[in-house]
Design a protein around this motif. Structure first.
Motif, short mmCIF file in Angstrom:
data_model
loop_
_atom_site.label_atom_id
_atom_site.label_comp_id
_atom_site.label_asym_id
_atom_site.label_seq_id
_atom_site.Cartn_x
_atom_site.Cartn_y
_atom_site.Cartn_z
N THR A 131 43.21 -32.41 -7.42
CA THR A 131 43.44 -32.72 -8.83
C THR A 131 44.79 -33.40 -9.04
OG1 THR A 131 42.04 -30.91 -9.60
CG2 THR A 131 43.68 -31.73 -11.15
N VAL A 132 45.80 -32.97 -8.26
CA VAL A 132 47.14 -33.55 -8.41
C VAL A 132 47.41 -34.66 -7.40
CG1 VAL A 132 48.03 -31.40 -9.36
CG2 VAL A 132 48.27 -31.83 -6.91
N GLY A 133 46.37 -35.05 -6.65
CA GLY A 133 46.48 -36.21 -5.77
C GLY A 133 47.29 -36.01 -4.51
N LEU A 134 47.28 -34.80 -3.95
CA LEU A 134 48.10 -34.54 -2.76
C LEU A 134 47.30 -34.02 -1.57
CD1 LEU A 134 51.32 -32.89 -4.26
CD2 LEU A 134 51.07 -35.20 -3.33
N THR A 135 46.02 -34.37 -1.50
CA THR A 135 45.18 -33.89 -0.41
C THR A 135 45.76 -34.26 0.96
OG1 THR A 135 43.19 -34.01 -1.79
CG2 THR A 135 42.87 -33.99 0.60
N SER A 136 46.36 -35.42 1.06
CA SER A 136 46.92 -35.87 2.35
C SER A 136 48.21 -35.15 2.71
CB SER A 136 47.18 -37.37 2.31
OG SER A 136 48.17 -37.68 1.33
N ARG A 137 48.71 -34.30 1.81
CA ARG A 137 49.99 -33.60 2.07
C ARG A 137 49.80 -32.09 2.26
NH1 ARG A 137 51.01 -38.35 2.08
NH2 ARG A 137 52.80 -39.40 1.09
N LEU A 138 48.60 -31.65 2.52
CA LEU A 138 48.31 -30.22 2.59
C LEU A 138 49.18 -29.47 3.60
CD1 LEU A 138 44.42 -29.94 2.28
CD2 LEU A 138 46.11 -28.86 0.80
N LYS A 139 49.53 -30.12 4.69
CA LYS A 139 50.28 -29.45 5.75
C LYS A 139 51.79 -29.72 5.67
CE LYS A 139 46.64 -27.58 7.48
NZ LYS A 139 46.42 -26.12 7.29
N HIS A 140 52.21 -30.45 4.65
CA HIS A 140 53.63 -30.74 4.48
C HIS A 140 54.34 -29.56 3.83
CE1 HIS A 140 52.25 -34.75 5.36
NE2 HIS A 140 53.47 -35.25 5.24
N ARG A 141 55.59 -29.36 4.21
CA ARG A 141 56.42 -28.36 3.56
C ARG A 141 57.21 -29.01 2.42
NH1 ARG A 141 58.56 -24.77 8.78
NH2 ARG A 141 56.50 -23.89 9.25
N PRO A 142 57.74 -28.21 1.49
CA PRO A 142 58.44 -28.79 0.33
C PRO A 142 59.52 -29.79 0.69
CG PRO A 142 58.02 -26.48 -0.05
CD PRO A 142 57.57 -26.75 1.36
N ALA A 143 60.30 -29.53 1.75
CA ALA A 143 61.39 -30.42 2.13
C ALA A 143 60.90 -31.80 2.55
CB ALA A 143 62.22 -29.80 3.25
N GLN A 144 59.62 -31.92 2.88
CA GLN A 144 59.05 -33.19 3.31
C GLN A 144 58.44 -33.96 2.14
OE1 GLN A 144 56.52 -31.06 6.24
NE2 GLN A 144 57.38 -32.45 7.78
N LEU A 145 58.61 -33.45 0.93
CA LEU A 145 58.03 -34.06 -0.27
C LEU A 145 59.12 -34.53 -1.22
CD1 LEU A 145 55.32 -31.33 -1.01
CD2 LEU A 145 54.98 -33.46 0.26
N SER A 146 58.79 -35.53 -2.02
CA SER A 146 59.70 -35.96 -3.09
C SER A 146 59.70 -34.92 -4.20
CB SER A 146 59.26 -37.31 -3.64
OG SER A 146 58.02 -37.17 -4.35
N GLY A 147 60.65 -35.05 -5.14
CA GLY A 147 60.69 -34.13 -6.27
C GLY A 147 59.42 -34.17 -7.09
#
Length: 244
Positions: A131-147
């Motif tokens: 729903t929020v468009g982050l399916t490709s980031r499921l295994k990423h930790r917060p530090a690997q993501l933008s704000g």
């Protein structure tokens, strides 16, 4: 009008050994199911206190609060925790993600407290993250993501339990204007599907995207047409106190 929230003459006082601060005074508010409301006011006007009481994160000292028609005044901590988990989703300015967990595990966390089976949890998490468009980031930790991506994860976590009510405390406060617009678009989509949204914000432009604006001053809901035009309703160093 079917009401999801009914606050009547709510009082909240914070006390220390020498100081007594009246955060909310005789505050009354009704919110219908499916509304999108923004809560505005200067720092210290009681916005966050109000949101915490609505979200069952804080108690009140006087008055009554009905959530979905049921009084919460006499509930114990465990009962409030269960009700909060079942009915309310939270979005915070600082994201409040667990840094050692990846996106999937952060979003899944509220469902673990429900005792939901693993397969159901996975389906719910994948749907919320999509729903929020982050399916490709499921295994990423917060530090690997933008704000902006971190706040999207926070939105997914708020939605994963399919709450009746979403409370957002300055959800765009740490984002640039483009990312803030994306988050507001998401909140609008959530609301269009029937979820009640209450958002605290200092940004009048963002507040205009809600369906109703509530203004607080000195712990009370005010009618701006009745306010002295010389009363400072903006944030300044001289207009800060403990109310939040």
């Amino acid at each position: 009008m079917v009401k999801i929230i009914e606050l009547k003459d709510i009082n909240k006082v914070y006390r220390t050994q020498h100081v007594e601060t009246h955060a909310l005074e005789e505050l009354s508010l009704e919110v219908a199911k499916g509304e999108f409301i923004s809560v505005m006011g200067p720092s210290g006007s009681g916005k966050t206190t109000l949101l915490n009481i609505i979200g069952l994160l804080d108690t009140f000292d006087g008055g009554s609060y009905l959530l979905d028609g049921d009084s919460v005044a006499q509930l114990g901590d465990r009962q409030m925790s269960r009700l909060r988990n079942a009915k309310i989703g939270f979005i915070f300015q600082s994201f409040n993600l667990i840094p050692d967990l990846n996106v999937f595990d952060n979003v899944e966390m509220p469902l673990r407290y429900r005792g939901m089976k693993a397969k159901q949890r996975r389906e719910a998490v994948c749907e919320a993250v999509a729903t929020v468009g982050l399916t490709s980031r499921l295994k990423h930790r917060p530090a690997q993501l933008s704000g902006g991506q971190q706040q999207r994860v926070a939105v997914a976590r708020a939605l994963v339990g399919q709450p009746n009510l979403v409370l957002a405390d300055e959800p765009t406060g740490n984002l640039d204007s483009a990312m803030a617009t994306d988050i507001m678009d998401l909140l609008g989509q959530i609301n269009e599907k029937g979820t009640t949204v209450i958002m605290v914000t200092h940004d009048s432009e963002l507040a205009r995207r809600s369906k109703r604006q509530i203004h607080l001053l000195d712990g009370k809901v005010i009618d701006l047409t009745m306010v002295d035009p010389h009363t400072p309703l903006f944030d300044s160093p001289n207009n800060m106190n403990a109310r939040g």
